[in-house]
Write an enzyme that holds these catalytic residues in place. Structure first.
Site, PDB file in Angstrom:
ATOM      1  N   LYS A  53      -8.312 -14.804   6.311  1.00 13.83           N
ATOM      2  CA  LYS A  53      -9.082 -13.854   5.501  1.00 13.83           C
ATOM      3  C   LYS A  53      -9.082 -14.236   4.016  1.00 13.83           C
ATOM      4  CE  LYS A  53      -6.900 -10.012   6.540  1.00 13.83           C
ATOM      5  NZ  LYS A  53      -5.901 -10.506   7.516  1.00 13.83           N
ATOM      6  N   ARG A  80      -6.804  -0.589   6.469  1.00 12.74           N
ATOM      7  CA  ARG A  80      -6.001  -1.022   7.603  1.00 12.74           C
ATOM      8  C   ARG A  80      -5.618   0.140   8.502  1.00 12.74           C
ATOM      9  NH1 ARG A  80      -3.565  -5.974   4.628  1.00 12.74           N
ATOM     10  NH2 ARG A  80      -2.512  -7.141   6.250  1.00 12.74           N
ATOM     11  N   ARG A 100       2.135 -21.711   7.389  1.00 11.84           N
ATOM     12  CA  ARG A 100       1.985 -21.157   6.045  1.00 11.84           C
ATOM     13  C   ARG A 100       3.352 -20.817   5.448  1.00 11.84           C
ATOM     14  NH1 ARG A 100      -1.597 -15.864   5.233  1.00 11.84           N
ATOM     15  NH2 ARG A 100       0.314 -14.789   5.803  1.00 11.84           N
ATOM     16  N   ARG A 158       6.394 -17.424   1.904  1.00 13.86           N
ATOM     17  CA  ARG A 158       6.275 -15.972   1.780  1.00 13.86           C
ATOM     18  C   ARG A 158       7.413 -15.263   2.493  1.00 13.86           C
ATOM     19  NH1 ARG A 158       0.237 -13.679   2.776  1.00 13.86           N
ATOM     20  NH2 ARG A 158       1.501 -12.097   3.807  1.00 13.86           N
ATOM     21  N   ARG A 173       4.085  -7.983  12.281  1.00 13.15           N
ATOM     22  CA  ARG A 173       2.799  -7.794  11.591  1.00 13.15           C
ATOM     23  C   ARG A 173       1.636  -7.845  12.586  1.00 13.15           C
ATOM     24  NH1 ARG A 173       2.617 -12.209   7.668  1.00 13.15           N
ATOM     25  NH2 ARG A 173       0.748 -11.271   6.820  1.00 13.15           N
TER      26      ARG A 173
HETATM   27  P1  AMP Z   1      -1.666  -9.353   3.581  1.00 14.58           P
HETATM   28  O1  AMP Z   1      -1.457 -10.375   2.529  1.00 14.58           O
HETATM   29  O2  AMP Z   1      -3.049  -8.759   3.558  1.00 14.58           O
HETATM   30  O3  AMP Z   1      -1.267  -9.812   4.951  1.00 14.58           O
HETATM   31  O4  AMP Z   1      -0.692  -8.120   3.240  1.00 14.58           O
HETATM   32  C1  AMP Z   1       0.700  -8.312   3.144  1.00 14.58           C
HETATM   33  C2  AMP Z   1       1.428  -6.989   3.294  1.00 14.58           C
HETATM   34  O5  AMP Z   1       1.019  -6.080   2.265  1.00 14.58           O
HETATM   35  C3  AMP Z   1       1.155  -6.239   4.594  1.00 14.58           C
HETATM   36  O6  AMP Z   1       1.937  -6.703   5.665  1.00 14.58           O
HETATM   37  C4  AMP Z   1       1.507  -4.813   4.181  1.00 14.58           C
HETATM   38  O7  AMP Z   1       2.912  -4.616   4.094  1.00 14.58           O
HETATM   39  C5  AMP Z   1       0.960  -4.748   2.772  1.00 14.58           C
HETATM   40  N1  AMP Z   1      -0.440  -4.317   2.786  1.00 14.58           N
HETATM   41  C6  AMP Z   1      -1.539  -5.045   2.421  1.00 14.58           C
HETATM   42  N2  AMP Z   1      -2.658  -4.323   2.560  1.00 14.58           N
HETATM   43  C7  AMP Z   1      -2.284  -3.099   3.038  1.00 14.58           C
HETATM   44  C8  AMP Z   1      -2.985  -1.926   3.404  1.00 14.58           C
HETATM   45  N3  AMP Z   1      -4.330  -1.863   3.323  1.00 14.58           N
HETATM   46  N4  AMP Z   1      -2.257  -0.875   3.845  1.00 14.58           N
HETATM   47  C9  AMP Z   1      -0.918  -0.921   3.913  1.00 14.58           C
HETATM   48  N5  AMP Z   1      -0.194  -2.007   3.617  1.00 14.58           N
HETATM   49  C10 AMP Z   1      -0.859  -3.100   3.168  1.00 14.58           C
END
Ligand code: AMP
Length: 191
Positions: free
Chosen positions: A13, A88, A127, A133, A144
């Protein structure tokens, strides 16, 4: 142009979000990136978000929604935006509906990147080696994926019901996937 880019963790993404947003001249807004920036700067928001992120859980809606509302109100998002990683949850869908309606616009499309689960885990493990990360350990990666399946996948059905979902095969070279997204979006009228 107001777009959402959805897909399971590891679907690519972030990479696609930047290309697509650049093409339309709109900001790519990644909630994950905003949270990570807050964590590394040690802000109050970052402190609240970190424990959830490290466990692979979602940050509570009330924190996330406020953050997105503030970001969407920035001047660069006036012509539109591409959301990467938001909404989400169903509560976030409703919140976003309210935010967009308030500006008198509509959501143009929800692009869903479709990638086989085995491929996803392999990508995330790779990654983790490259980016280091904190939420890319194997247990957290698995968690996740579960949280995505439980809480976020059902959103696709909601948006499908509105007739705005474009499902894109996310397997292949980055440029191939981008071309597929552009081909799908050309049929979407601009608002
Ligand atoms: P991502 O980089 O989009 O995978 O997001 C990393 C982490 O940030 C996720 O695993 C959540 O802990 C938090 N996070 C990101 N976007 C959201 C969202 N829309 N709602 C809740 N937690 C989020």
């Amino acid at each position: 142009m107001r777009l959402i880019l959805m897909g399971p963790p590891g679907a690519g993404k972030g990479t696609q979000a930047r290309y697509v947003a650049d093409h339309f001249g709109i900001p790519a807004i990644s909630t994950g990136d905003i949270f990570r920036a807050n964590v590394s700067q040690g802000t109050a928001l970052g402190k609240k978000a970190q424990e959830y992120m490290d466990a692979g859980e979602y940050v509570p809606d009330e924190i996330t929604n406020l953050m997105v509302r503030a970001r969407i109100d920035e001047p660069d998002a006036a012509p539109g935006f591409l959301l990467d990683g938001y909404p989400r949850t169903l509560a976030q869908v409703e919140e976003l509906d309210g935010m967009i309606k308030h500006t008198g616009h509509v959501l143009d499309a929800v692009v869903v990147l479709v990638v086989d689960p085995d491929e996803l885990v392999a990508r995330l493990v790779q990654r983790a080696e490259v980016e280091g990360r904190a939420d890319d350990t194997e247990d957290v990666i698995r968690r996740r994926q579960e949280v995505y399946a439980e809480q976020t996948e059902p959103l696709i059905g909601v948006y499908r019901g509105r007739g705005i979902v474009q499902e894109i095969d996310g397997i292949g070279e980055v440029t191939e996937v981008t071309e597929r997204i552009f081909a799908a979006l050309d049929v979407v009228p601009q608002s």
